[in-house]
Motif scaffolding. Structure first.
Motif, PDB file in Angstrom:
ATOM      1  N   ILE A  95      10.737  -8.028  11.634  1.00  0.00           N
ATOM      2  CA  ILE A  95      11.068  -6.771  10.979  1.00  0.00           C
ATOM      3  C   ILE A  95      12.429  -6.915  10.302  1.00  0.00           C
ATOM      4  O   ILE A  95      13.439  -7.195  10.938  1.00  0.00           O
ATOM      5  CB  ILE A  95      11.128  -5.597  11.994  1.00  0.00           C
ATOM      6  N   SER A  96      12.432  -6.743   8.970  1.00  0.00           N
ATOM      7  CA  SER A  96      13.671  -6.907   8.199  1.00  0.00           C
ATOM      8  C   SER A  96      14.324  -5.574   7.852  1.00  0.00           C
ATOM      9  O   SER A  96      15.542  -5.493   7.667  1.00  0.00           O
ATOM     10  CB  SER A  96      13.378  -7.684   6.904  1.00  0.00           C
ATOM     11  N   LYS A  97      13.535  -4.520   7.790  1.00  0.00           N
ATOM     12  CA  LYS A  97      14.083  -3.219   7.413  1.00  0.00           C
ATOM     13  C   LYS A  97      13.136  -2.117   7.896  1.00  0.00           C
ATOM     14  O   LYS A  97      11.917  -2.271   7.885  1.00  0.00           O
ATOM     15  CB  LYS A  97      14.248  -3.145   5.893  1.00  0.00           C
ATOM     16  N   ILE A  98      13.747  -0.996   8.311  1.00  0.00           N
ATOM     17  CA  ILE A  98      12.954   0.139   8.782  1.00  0.00           C
ATOM     18  C   ILE A  98      13.299   1.380   7.966  1.00  0.00           C
ATOM     19  O   ILE A  98      14.477   1.710   7.783  1.00  0.00           O
ATOM     20  CB  ILE A  98      13.205   0.420  10.279  1.00  0.00           C
ATOM     21  N   GLU A  99      12.289   2.022   7.457  1.00  0.00           N
ATOM     22  CA  GLU A  99      12.448   3.308   6.797  1.00  0.00           C
ATOM     23  C   GLU A  99      11.663   4.347   7.594  1.00  0.00           C
ATOM     24  O   GLU A  99      10.972   4.020   8.560  1.00  0.00           O
ATOM     25  CB  GLU A  99      11.946   3.231   5.347  1.00  0.00           C
ATOM     26  N   GLU A 100      11.733   5.604   7.188  1.00  0.00           N
ATOM     27  CA  GLU A 100      11.105   6.666   7.982  1.00  0.00           C
ATOM     28  C   GLU A 100       9.588   6.517   8.060  1.00  0.00           C
ATOM     29  O   GLU A 100       8.984   6.724   9.100  1.00  0.00           O
ATOM     30  CB  GLU A 100      11.446   8.042   7.393  1.00  0.00           C
ATOM     31  N   LYS A 101       8.965   6.121   6.951  1.00  0.00           N
ATOM     32  CA  LYS A 101       7.514   6.089   6.895  1.00  0.00           C
ATOM     33  C   LYS A 101       6.916   4.684   6.741  1.00  0.00           C
ATOM     34  O   LYS A 101       5.711   4.535   6.585  1.00  0.00           O
ATOM     35  CB  LYS A 101       7.006   6.956   5.742  1.00  0.00           C
ATOM     36  N   GLN A 102       7.781   3.636   6.776  1.00  0.00           N
ATOM     37  CA  GLN A 102       7.250   2.281   6.669  1.00  0.00           C
ATOM     38  C   GLN A 102       8.272   1.273   7.190  1.00  0.00           C
ATOM     39  O   GLN A 102       9.454   1.586   7.335  1.00  0.00           O
ATOM     40  CB  GLN A 102       6.884   1.950   5.219  1.00  0.00           C
ATOM     41  N   ALA A 103       7.778   0.063   7.444  1.00  0.00           N
ATOM     42  CA  ALA A 103       8.654  -1.022   7.888  1.00  0.00           C
ATOM     43  C   ALA A 103       8.382  -2.251   7.035  1.00  0.00           C
ATOM     44  O   ALA A 103       7.246  -2.478   6.585  1.00  0.00           O
ATOM     45  CB  ALA A 103       8.399  -1.328   9.359  1.00  0.00           C
ATOM     46  N   PHE A 104       9.443  -3.028   6.798  1.00  0.00           N
ATOM     47  CA  PHE A 104       9.320  -4.245   6.010  1.00  0.00           C
ATOM     48  C   PHE A 104       9.360  -5.453   6.943  1.00  0.00           C
ATOM     49  O   PHE A 104      10.160  -5.492   7.890  1.00  0.00           O
ATOM     50  CB  PHE A 104      10.433  -4.332   4.967  1.00  0.00           C
ATOM     51  N   VAL A 105       8.475  -6.422   6.634  1.00  0.00           N
ATOM     52  CA  VAL A 105       8.339  -7.585   7.504  1.00  0.00           C
ATOM     53  C   VAL A 105       8.477  -8.864   6.694  1.00  0.00           C
ATOM     54  O   VAL A 105       7.807  -9.045   5.664  1.00  0.00           O
ATOM     55  CB  VAL A 105       6.959  -7.587   8.208  1.00  0.00           C
ATOM     56  N   ASN A 106       9.335  -9.774   7.180  1.00  0.00           N
ATOM     57  CA  ASN A 106       9.489 -11.087   6.559  1.00  0.00           C
ATOM     58  C   ASN A 106       8.476 -12.033   7.199  1.00  0.00           C
ATOM     59  O   ASN A 106       8.587 -12.371   8.375  1.00  0.00           O
ATOM     60  CB  ASN A 106      10.906 -11.607   6.788  1.00  0.00           C
TER      61      ASN A 106
ATOM     62  N   GLY B 192       7.517 -14.873   5.340  1.00  0.00           N
ATOM     63  CA  GLY B 192       7.605 -16.123   4.583  1.00  0.00           C
ATOM     64  C   GLY B 192       6.963 -16.037   3.220  1.00  0.00           C
ATOM     65  O   GLY B 192       6.789 -17.043   2.540  1.00  0.00           O
ATOM     66  N   TYR B 193       6.588 -14.813   2.802  1.00  0.00           N
ATOM     67  CA  TYR B 193       5.997 -14.605   1.490  1.00  0.00           C
ATOM     68  C   TYR B 193       7.125 -14.425   0.482  1.00  0.00           C
ATOM     69  O   TYR B 193       8.298 -14.264   0.852  1.00  0.00           O
ATOM     70  CB  TYR B 193       5.088 -13.365   1.548  1.00  0.00           C
ATOM     71  N   LYS B 194       6.797 -14.450  -0.802  1.00  0.00           N
ATOM     72  CA  LYS B 194       7.842 -14.313  -1.833  1.00  0.00           C
ATOM     73  C   LYS B 194       8.484 -12.934  -1.814  1.00  0.00           C
ATOM     74  O   LYS B 194       9.548 -12.730  -2.388  1.00  0.00           O
ATOM     75  CB  LYS B 194       7.272 -14.625  -3.218  1.00  0.00           C
ATOM     76  N   LEU B 195       7.812 -11.983  -1.134  1.00  0.00           N
ATOM     77  CA  LEU B 195       8.416 -10.662  -0.918  1.00  0.00           C
ATOM     78  C   LEU B 195       8.019 -10.183   0.478  1.00  0.00           C
ATOM     79  O   LEU B 195       7.058 -10.660   1.062  1.00  0.00           O
ATOM     80  CB  LEU B 195       7.963  -9.670  -1.994  1.00  0.00           C
ATOM     81  N   ASP B 196       8.825  -9.273   1.006  1.00  0.00           N
ATOM     82  CA  ASP B 196       8.530  -8.764   2.347  1.00  0.00           C
ATOM     83  C   ASP B 196       7.263  -7.905   2.342  1.00  0.00           C
ATOM     84  O   ASP B 196       7.012  -7.146   1.387  1.00  0.00           O
ATOM     85  CB  ASP B 196       9.686  -7.918   2.877  1.00  0.00           C
ATOM     86  N   GLY B 197       6.478  -8.061   3.411  1.00  0.00           N
ATOM     87  CA  GLY B 197       5.294  -7.240   3.561  1.00  0.00           C
ATOM     88  C   GLY B 197       5.666  -5.850   4.070  1.00  0.00           C
ATOM     89  O   GLY B 197       6.750  -5.636   4.632  1.00  0.00           O
ATOM     90  N   VAL B 198       4.772  -4.918   3.861  1.00  0.00           N
ATOM     91  CA  VAL B 198       5.023  -3.525   4.261  1.00  0.00           C
ATOM     92  C   VAL B 198       3.979  -3.103   5.303  1.00  0.00           C
ATOM     93  O   VAL B 198       2.783  -3.324   5.123  1.00  0.00           O
ATOM     94  CB  VAL B 198       4.944  -2.584   3.038  1.00  0.00           C
ATOM     95  N   ILE B 199       4.493  -2.454   6.372  1.00  0.00           N
ATOM     96  CA  ILE B 199       3.590  -1.829   7.354  1.00  0.00           C
ATOM     97  C   ILE B 199       3.730  -0.317   7.184  1.00  0.00           C
ATOM     98  O   ILE B 199       4.761   0.260   7.545  1.00  0.00           O
ATOM     99  CB  ILE B 199       3.947  -2.198   8.800  1.00  0.00           C
ATOM    100  N   PRO B 200       2.744   0.369   6.621  1.00  0.00           N
ATOM    101  CA  PRO B 200       2.801   1.835   6.521  1.00  0.00           C
ATOM    102  C   PRO B 200       2.807   2.441   7.939  1.00  0.00           C
ATOM    103  O   PRO B 200       2.267   1.854   8.883  1.00  0.00           O
ATOM    104  CB  PRO B 200       1.517   2.191   5.766  1.00  0.00           C
ATOM    105  N   ILE B 201       3.382   3.596   8.082  1.00  0.00           N
ATOM    106  CA  ILE B 201       3.468   4.247   9.395  1.00  0.00           C
ATOM    107  C   ILE B 201       2.089   4.472  10.013  1.00  0.00           C
ATOM    108  O   ILE B 201       1.928   4.422  11.235  1.00  0.00           O
ATOM    109  CB  ILE B 201       4.247   5.586   9.283  1.00  0.00           C
ATOM    110  N   SER B 202       1.080   4.665   9.163  1.00  0.00           N
ATOM    111  CA  SER B 202      -0.286   4.889   9.657  1.00  0.00           C
ATOM    112  C   SER B 202      -0.903   3.633  10.266  1.00  0.00           C
ATOM    113  O   SER B 202      -1.921   3.698  10.961  1.00  0.00           O
ATOM    114  CB  SER B 202      -1.179   5.398   8.530  1.00  0.00           C
ATOM    115  N   GLU B 203      -0.288   2.452   9.994  1.00  0.00           N
ATOM    116  CA  GLU B 203      -0.824   1.190  10.491  1.00  0.00           C
ATOM    117  C   GLU B 203      -0.020   0.633  11.669  1.00  0.00           C
ATOM    118  O   GLU B 203      -0.154  -0.525  12.032  1.00  0.00           O
ATOM    119  CB  GLU B 203      -0.870   0.162   9.357  1.00  0.00           C
ATOM    120  N   LEU B 204       0.825   1.497  12.250  1.00  0.00           N
ATOM    121  CA  LEU B 204       1.642   1.049  13.385  1.00  0.00           C
ATOM    122  C   LEU B 204       0.898   1.145  14.719  1.00  0.00           C
ATOM    123  O   LEU B 204       1.022   0.284  15.582  1.00  0.00           O
ATOM    124  CB  LEU B 204       2.928   1.870  13.465  1.00  0.00           C
TER     125      LEU B 204
END
Length: 385
Positions: free
Chosen positions: A25-36, A38-50
């Motif tokens: 987990i590289s960054k947390i926002e209110e409704k989503q989280a960013f995950v490193n 190893g991709y060219k950009l961080d992946g996103v986990i929407p709050i509904s997929e937690l």
């Protein structure tokens, strides 16, 4: 230089939809989280997929720097959408199927109280119907939120995302085991503590440690009991003696009476020879009458001691259920025998009247032509009437 750039580009990972990957987990926002990952950009986990349950804030579930396992839902040059919930659910269904097959118990915290039961998160959303929470009826489940329950899987359907769990199944199994242990461990003659569970017309069922035994109405007291509620209430804690055990049919016969002092022991020192007692005529027989002078204790008035005149049968003078007074002629606790006399009391009363009249007669100078016998006779007639 060109070769180095090409090498760096080849080191960038590519992902396919459905693939399971691990990232941080590289960054947390209110409704989503960013995950490193190893991709060219961080992946996103929407709050509904937690989680399989509703989540208010991402920070309630994840922290920056935390390592997570996620499933790829969407992968493009501009976007990588991930799901933590999908990975947890896939693992959970496999584990839940194994527990359903084996009957193994699992633990889970109550996440929410809803209409009709409780909700838990076991990788997927699990529902515990109200009737499967406890062995007894529960009116209010509000204090169950956050409580850890031991559960068994009773029904599951992965396709419909349906999971039914039961704590009652765990409790029933434990109660059954405890019942079996009790049935095999208790012996005839054991004196145990028990709690009255239920009263019936013919007796009382008493819990003696996971199993109910029956105290028949005839075993409740040394005296005759008309209804169990005369001597017991549901919830009473009592002592019982085991009369019989049938493990195969799960039946136990109990006695309260055998744990109590006998009626004859209870009257030790209460009555002595010469005492006047009051009792109830319980039985009339050809040779006399049995009088209950204390619960469970009957004394005999021989027919010759019923009246100061000859009678053919006790029924000429006495009736069953009648309350009478009698004198103790003899009492023997060890032999459980009491001899009584109604006649002796009558004679004592007559002698007392005769003496009182005689004294009064002697005080008077003028007897107006009446003899002492006439006066005494009149007074005795009044007494007898």
């Amino acid at each position: 230089m060109v070769d180095e750039m090409n090498n760096e580009m080849t080191e960038v990972k590519t992902f396919s939809v459905g693939e399971i990957v691990t990232g941080t987990i590289s960054k947390i926002e209110e409704k989503q989280a960013f995950v490193n990952v190893g991709y060219k950009l961080d992946g996103v986990i929407p709050i509904s997929e937690l989680s399989s349950l509703h989540v208010e804030k991402v920070s309630d579930v994840l922290s920056e720097g935390e390592e997570v396992e996620v499933k790829v839902l969407k992968s493009t040059d501009d976007e990588l959408v991930l799901s933590k919930r999908a990975v947890a659910a896939a693992k959970a269904w496999d584990e839940l199927q194994a527990k359903l097959t084996s009957g193994e118990t699992l633990e889970a915290d109550v996440a929410d109280v809803v209409k009709g039961g409780l909700v838990v998160d076991v990788g997927v959303r699990g529902f515990i119907p109200a009737s499967l929470v406890e062995r007894h009826f529960v009116e209010d489940f509000s204090n169950y939120k956050g409580k850890t329950l031991r559960l068994k899987v009773v029904e599951m359907d992965k396709e419909k995302n349906k999971l039914i769990l039961s704590q009652r199944a765990v409790l029933d199994e434990e109660a059954s085991l405890k019942k079996r242990e009790t049935l095999t461990s208790i012996k005839v003659g054991d004196v145990l503590e028990g709690i009255v569970q239920r009263l019936t017309d013919f007796g009382a069922f008493v819990d003696i440690g996971g199993v109910d035994g029956l105290v028949h109405i005839s075993q409740m007291a040394h005296h005759h009991v008309e209804t169990p509620s005369e001597v017991l209430n549901e919830g009473d804690q009592i002592k019982v003696r085991v009369l019989g055990v049938d493990p195969d049919n799960e039946r136990i016969s109990l006695s309260i009476k055998d744990t109590l002092p006998g009626p004859w022991e209870q009257i030790q020192g209460k009555f002595k020879q010469g005492d006047m007692v009051e009792g109830v005529v319980k039985r009339l027989v050809s040779f006399g009458a049995f009088i209950e002078i204390s619960p469970g204790v009957e004394g005999l008035v021989h027919i010759s001691q019923i009246a100061n005149k000859h009678i053919g049968t006790p029924g000429e003078v006495l009736k069953e259920g009648e309350t009478i007074q009698a004198k103790v002629l003899d009492i023997n606790i060890s032999d459980k025998r009491v001899s009584l006399s109604i006649r002796a009391l009558q004679e004592e009363k007559e002698a007392k009247i005769e003496n009182e009249v005689k004294q009064e007669y002697q005080k008077q100078d003028d007897h107006a032509g009446f003899s002492l016998g006439d006066v005494i006779g009149d007074q005795l007639k009044k007494y007898k009437n």
